[in-house]
Write a protein that holds these residues in place. Structure first.
Motif, PDB file in Angstrom:
ATOM      1  N   VAL A  54      30.824  46.346  47.926  1.00 45.20           N
ATOM      2  CA  VAL A  54      31.040  45.031  47.317  1.00 45.20           C
ATOM      3  C   VAL A  54      31.336  43.968  48.364  1.00 45.20           C
ATOM      4  CG1 VAL A  54      31.839  46.064  45.158  1.00 45.20           C
ATOM      5  CG2 VAL A  54      33.519  45.402  46.902  1.00 45.20           C
ATOM      6  N   THR A  56      33.993  43.632  50.672  1.00 46.12           N
ATOM      7  CA  THR A  56      35.348  43.085  50.798  1.00 46.12           C
ATOM      8  C   THR A  56      36.243  44.017  51.607  1.00 46.12           C
ATOM      9  OG1 THR A  56      37.233  42.180  49.575  1.00 46.12           O
ATOM     10  CG2 THR A  56      36.249  44.184  48.691  1.00 46.12           C
ATOM     11  N   TRP A  61      41.452  43.598  44.851  1.00 43.27           N
ATOM     12  CA  TRP A  61      40.166  42.953  44.595  1.00 43.27           C
ATOM     13  C   TRP A  61      39.747  43.383  43.205  1.00 43.27           C
ATOM     14  CZ3 TRP A  61      35.288  44.396  43.134  1.00 43.27           C
ATOM     15  CH2 TRP A  61      34.218  43.522  43.410  1.00 43.27           C
ATOM     16  N   ARG A  63      37.059  42.932  39.828  1.00 42.32           N
ATOM     17  CA  ARG A  63      35.840  42.407  39.209  1.00 42.32           C
ATOM     18  C   ARG A  63      35.980  42.525  37.700  1.00 42.32           C
ATOM     19  NH1 ARG A  63      30.862  44.885  41.635  1.00 42.32           N
ATOM     20  NH2 ARG A  63      31.311  46.687  40.321  1.00 42.32           N
ATOM     21  N   CYS A  66      31.076  39.855  35.724  1.00 38.22           N
ATOM     22  CA  CYS A  66      30.411  39.540  36.994  1.00 38.22           C
ATOM     23  C   CYS A  66      31.302  38.744  37.940  1.00 38.22           C
ATOM     24  CB  CYS A  66      29.108  38.774  36.731  1.00 38.22           C
ATOM     25  SG  CYS A  66      29.340  37.106  36.086  1.00 38.22           S
ATOM     26  N   GLU A  68      34.140  38.148  40.601  1.00 35.00           N
ATOM     27  CA  GLU A  68      34.807  38.900  41.659  1.00 35.00           C
ATOM     28  C   GLU A  68      35.978  38.076  42.179  1.00 35.00           C
ATOM     29  OE1 GLU A  68      31.610  39.598  44.363  1.00 35.00           O
ATOM     30  OE2 GLU A  68      30.572  40.966  42.998  1.00 35.00           O
ATOM     31  N   GLU A  70      39.890  37.777  44.208  1.00 35.66           N
ATOM     32  CA  GLU A  70      40.725  38.320  45.267  1.00 35.66           C
ATOM     33  C   GLU A  70      42.188  37.975  45.042  1.00 35.66           C
ATOM     34  OE1 GLU A  70      39.283  36.857  48.986  1.00 35.66           O
ATOM     35  OE2 GLU A  70      37.470  38.077  48.963  1.00 35.66           O
ATOM     36  N   TRP A 110      27.118  35.762  45.697  1.00 31.08           N
ATOM     37  CA  TRP A 110      27.232  35.932  44.245  1.00 31.08           C
ATOM     38  C   TRP A 110      26.002  35.366  43.532  1.00 31.08           C
ATOM     39  CZ3 TRP A 110      27.796  32.696  39.919  1.00 31.08           C
ATOM     40  CH2 TRP A 110      28.196  33.352  38.742  1.00 31.08           C
TER      41      TRP A 110
END
Length: 216
Positions: A54, A56, A61, A63, A66, A68, A70, A110
């Motif tokens: 992914v 990162t 983190w 998801r 859709c 994402e 942090e 993204w």
């Protein structure tokens, strides 16, 4: 109207992370409530390939659908992103979030994975209320995607923007049309050389030089 399907969630965490247990607890509560359909929690120390897949190195983190995200997320923040999944305004809100958190390059990645969100990006460009930090972020995205099929897919929307009564938006359109590197942008840009606004004319000329390899 049928009820929207609950989104799935993925949480990446690691030992020693102070915020990870809090986010895991909040997500678990939402799973019990049926707000999310499935929850997968991964210890990236044991499964580093998941974090690599992914892109990162940050934990926690998360998801959701859709989106994402942090860092530490409160229960209310998680509920907000759940409510925004599957909605056009959700994609616009997510892009704004990325730009406001200085993650324009993450927005590029993204959008490459979610190309159907490109109209929402152009919608932010059209809106007169879009903050300057978001407009700067859109510029970064356009530069990164210069000449790609994904940025060329904005051509129709950019041509509409070129007809805006707002000279600032026409100037934006002139710049971004050049970044399509598409021959279909040449004639519209030539027409913009007669624009009433000098900035529009100047930027249109610069874009034509870009499209013509330095010769307008």
């Amino acid at each position: 109207m049928s009820e929207r399907e609950a989104p799935d969630a993925l949480l990446l965490m690691a030992p020693g992370c102070a915020h990870c247990p809090v986010v895991l607890h909040n997500l678990s509560q939402l799973l019990k409530q049926g707000r999310i359909g499935r929850l997968e929690a991964v210890n990236i120390m044991q499964h580093p390939a998941v974090a690599q897949s992914v892109g990162t190195r940050t934990v926690p983190w998360t998801r959701i659908g859709c989106f994402e995200l942090e860092g530490a997320l409160s229960l209310g923040e998680l509920e907000r992103w759940i409510d925004l999944t599957g909605r056009d305004e959700g994609e616009a809100s997510y892009l704004i979030h990325l730009f406001e958190t200085q993650r324009a390059h993450a927005a590029v990645t993204w959008l490459q994975r979610n190309p159907d969100a490109m109209p929402e990006l152009l919608g932010l460009l059209r809106s007169p209320t879009t903050p300057i930090v978001v407009r700067i972020g859109i510029g970064v995205v356009a530069e990164d995607l210069q000449g790609t099929p994904l940025w060329q897919s904005t051509l129709t929307d950019l041509l509409k923007l070129a007809e805006s009564p707002d000279a600032t938006l026409r100037a934006d359109a002139a710049h971004y049309l050049g970044l399509t590197l598409s021959s279909d942008a040449i004639e519209p840009l030539r027409g913009m050389l007669d624009d009433d606004n000098p900035d529009v004319r100047e930027i249109a000329n610069e874009s034509l030089e870009l499209l013509n390899g330095g010769n307008s």
